[in-house]
Motif scaffolding. Sequence first.
Motif, short mmCIF file in Angstrom:
data_model
loop_
_atom_site.label_atom_id
_atom_site.label_comp_id
_atom_site.label_asym_id
_atom_site.label_seq_id
_atom_site.Cartn_x
_atom_site.Cartn_y
_atom_site.Cartn_z
N UNK A 23 1.00 -1.69 0.06
CA UNK A 23 0.23 -0.01 0.15
C UNK A 23 0.77 1.29 -0.02
N UNK A 24 0.45 2.27 -0.59
CA UNK A 24 0.97 3.40 -1.00
C UNK A 24 0.78 4.74 0.33
N UNK A 25 1.05 5.43 0.45
CA UNK A 25 0.64 6.47 1.76
C UNK A 25 -0.44 7.68 1.13
N UNK A 26 -0.21 7.83 -0.06
CA UNK A 26 -1.42 8.82 -0.34
C UNK A 26 -0.89 9.87 0.46
N UNK A 27 -1.42 10.55 0.91
CA UNK A 27 -1.24 12.25 1.50
C UNK A 27 -0.11 11.74 2.79
N UNK A 28 0.29 10.98 2.85
CA UNK A 28 1.34 10.82 4.45
C UNK A 28 2.49 11.48 3.31
N UNK A 29 2.72 10.72 3.17
CA UNK A 29 4.29 11.33 2.35
C UNK A 29 4.04 13.46 2.81
N UNK A 30 3.91 13.75 1.95
CA UNK A 30 4.58 14.55 1.65
C UNK A 30 3.49 15.62 3.15
N UNK A 31 3.32 15.23 3.87
CA UNK A 31 2.49 15.42 5.22
C UNK A 31 3.84 15.23 6.38
N UNK A 32 4.37 14.08 6.68
CA UNK A 32 5.99 13.51 6.90
C UNK A 32 6.56 14.50 6.45
N UNK A 33 6.93 14.61 5.63
CA UNK A 33 8.39 15.41 4.63
C UNK A 33 8.35 17.12 4.92
N UNK A 34 7.59 17.61 5.84
CA UNK A 34 7.18 18.55 6.43
C UNK A 34 7.86 19.02 7.55
N UNK A 35 7.76 17.75 8.34
CA UNK A 35 8.46 17.75 9.92
C UNK A 35 9.96 17.13 10.05
N UNK A 36 10.58 16.49 8.89
CA UNK A 36 11.27 14.73 8.89
C UNK A 36 12.36 15.24 7.88
N UNK A 37 13.16 15.24 7.37
CA UNK A 37 14.16 15.40 6.93
C UNK A 37 14.34 13.34 6.22
#
Length: 292
Positions: free
Chosen positions: A182-196
């Motif tokens: 399963x992919x992550x949909x909107x989650x990658x962009x969200x996580x990348x906003x606070x985690x390198x």
Amino acid sequence: MAEVTLRPATRADADECVRVQLAAFADLDRRMHEPEEQVSEVQRTRARSRIEHFVEHDPEGSWVAVADGAIVGCAFALKRDRLWGLSLLVVDPAAQSVGAGRRLIDATLRYAEGCDRAIIQSSSDARAIRTYATSGFELYPQVTAKGRPSMAAAPPSVTRVRNGTTQDLAFADGIDRRVRGAGRGPDHAWIAGFAPMYVVDDADGQGYAYLRDADVYLLAATDDDTASALLWRCLQHNAELGLDATVPHITAEQQWAVRAALAAGLAIRPDGPVFWRGITPPRAYLPSGAYL
């Protein structure tokens, strides 16, 4: 206590849900004889943002329990392709053991329809473990590695890792589909906003990892060697800054993580279990607690 009722969560509930979350975790720390965590404003902001993220993207999996007009519990679940996951389930200590937790998990599990795999990260709370183990899931023990990392035993493969950018988010989503179905949909962009992010993309393997503060926040790879290289790069970051590192969510499937953590001088201790349904823990994978 007055009768507990459930309703869908809204963005306006975020502050009260954070209050319940912090109260529940503080109570757990006391019962487990652990030092109570001092929660920063940054952590409070992240907790609120997490709730708002799921209310926006997973409204059918977002629920609150209410008694006497006040929120006494909440649960937030995500659904990504074929995978369902429970991001958070907490009940106010004053309202525990009255069935609110069971009703919340049942409500979120209705959101799992159409999914053939599911995951729940559990705390060490005996009541939570019982709830998840009696909800059709299989329990897998976990450990967490912590300490100041040493790079003396770092393998040459750490040089395979490069810094990731927002251009790598689609690549990372493809890795997720290969690793957990399963992919992550909107989650990658969200996580990348606070985690390198760190990335490996070469002839020997592919993968990515996120590092948040001192924590290895999420890691997925096509093979053990690539996963190990990514983990070592996260530890290198902390070693260069003189920071302790935390590597959570290690099961028996992740022996590569056990070997790397011990070689880097980290100490390993038991932690709350993970529950999976329809799939055993993927090998080259360290899930996020919040985004699974």
